[in-house]
Design a protein around this motif. Structure first.
Motif: not given
Length: 371
Positions: A121-126, A167-170, A140-150, A109-115
């Motif tokens: 990780y930037q929810s307020r800006r998004y 994006a590389q730094d992030r 608020w409810v899903l974020r901890p679970l989604l971060i672990r999955w991500d 699996k080769v991931v081409y990542c936009y961010s």
């Protein structure tokens, strides 16, 4: 590997809109024309028509029409849809900003990542300063679970590729993964025959105008551009885009601003050819539209942030502003007016990001994974 030439598949989060990421997927398909494209959701009428000629394989989530039309409502179900999608290929080339890296495969699996997912990780800006109650509660409810999955999904990749150095730094910060940078190809709309838009022609009445092509999301800062044009009544602005802020922006827009959506590449080609310049002041890790404008020989007004710093040249292809403010936009427009622009230098710069450059790089990347 089972053969000298690997079986390649392409994966993408969802094909429900017309954006830069979807154009990158089409460039990947140009590199590997036989590769099927796997995705969670596919709505043909809302994305580029070229996908209709390709093999698209969707998850079980695609059976729900509401989610195809409003993919943000599917957020609680997307991790399950991604994790339950299995791709049988030697190499899976993943186009991802949050979901497709969770697809399973026995191959590499080769991931081409936009961010890494902005909404995590930037929810307020998004989401902006005033997210809806549902958005705030859901995150608020899903974020901890989604971060672990991500992060678990990120660990399943054999290699990461970043669209830009920011994006590389992030990717390194959020996933602790090293990556190489392959810039995205500029859209090739310059090759499309222009399709004039009579309603726009009548509205312009011979006046010059600037162009803004963007999804209508808070971090794109389109509202700031609209506000700036309210104080510049002698100028005209055409905005092309869809998104959650559409109604808000239409309510804000003064008579010198026209907002369009769901137009063809031929119509976009016509708009670029007729425009004076592009305005793009969003927080972008890359930013394709200024390169698209440059392919038509048009300069841009851009934010001195992120990918624009890497892909634009101050005074050659663009005017930079330091902050996405009304005063900044007005000052940038004044600088656009006062400068002489060399169309040949602008198009020469855009050619460095031609699709064939990207295709060669992505083919070499996949070849390395198959060795």
């Amino acid at each position: 590997m089972t053969s000298q030439r690997p079986t390649v598949a392409i994966a993408h989060d969802y094909l429900t809109q017309r954006g830069g990421a979807e154009r990158v997927v089409l460039a990947m398909a140009a590199a590997f024309p036989e590769a099927p494209i796997y995705t969670t959701l596919y709505e043909p009428r809302d994305t580029f028509p070229e996908f209709g000629d390709l093999t698209i394989k969707t998850s079980w989530l695609n059976r729900i029409r509401l989610f195809r039309r409003h993919h943000r409502l599917a957020l609680p179900f997307l991790p399950l849809a991604a994790s339950s999608t299995r791709i049988d290929a030697d190499v899976v080339l993943v186009s991802s900003s949050g979901w497709a890296h969770g697809f399973r495969t026995p191959g590499r699996k080769v991931v081409y990542c936009y961010s890494p997912a902005r909404w995590l990780y930037q929810s307020r800006r998004y989401l902006g300063d005033k997210p809806s109650f549902i958005e705030s509660l859901g995150l608020w409810v899903l974020r901890p679970l989604l971060i672990r999955w991500d992060r678990r999904a990120a660990r399943s990749a054999h290699a990461y590729v970043a669209i830009s150095s920011i994006a590389q730094d992030r990717i390194l910060i959020e996933y602790d993964r090293s990556s190489v940078v392959i810039p995205a190809p500029r859209p090739n709309t310059v090759a499309r025959p222009p399709e004039p838009m009579p309603d726009v022609v009548d509205w312009l009445d011979g006046d010059a105008f600037e162009l803004c092509i963007s999804r209508l999301l808070p971090y794109k800062n389109v509202s700031t551009i609209v506000e700036a044009y309210a104080s510049e009544p002698r100028r005209k602005l055409v905005i092309v885009g869809k998104g959650p802020q559409a109604d808000e922006l239409r309510a804000m827009a003064t008579d010198n601003v026209r907002i369009l959506e769901s137009i063809t590449d031929g119509q976009i080609s016509w708009l670029y050819r007729q425009s004076r310049a592009l305005v793009a002041i969003s927080y972008e890790d890359f930013g394709l539209t200024p390169l698209e404008a440059a392919s038509f020989g048009k300069p841009s007004l851009v934010l001195r942030w992120g990918g624009y710093i890497e892909t634009m040249v101050d005074g050659v292809t663009a005017v930079f502003i330091p902050e996405p403010t009304v005063a900044g936009v007005r000052e940038g427009l004044s600088r656009l007016d006062s400068q002489e622009w060399d169309e040949s230098r602008i198009t020469e710069h855009a050619d460095r990001y031609a699709e064939e450059v990207f295709v060669d790089a992505i083919r070499e990347l996949v070849k390395q994974q198959s060795d």
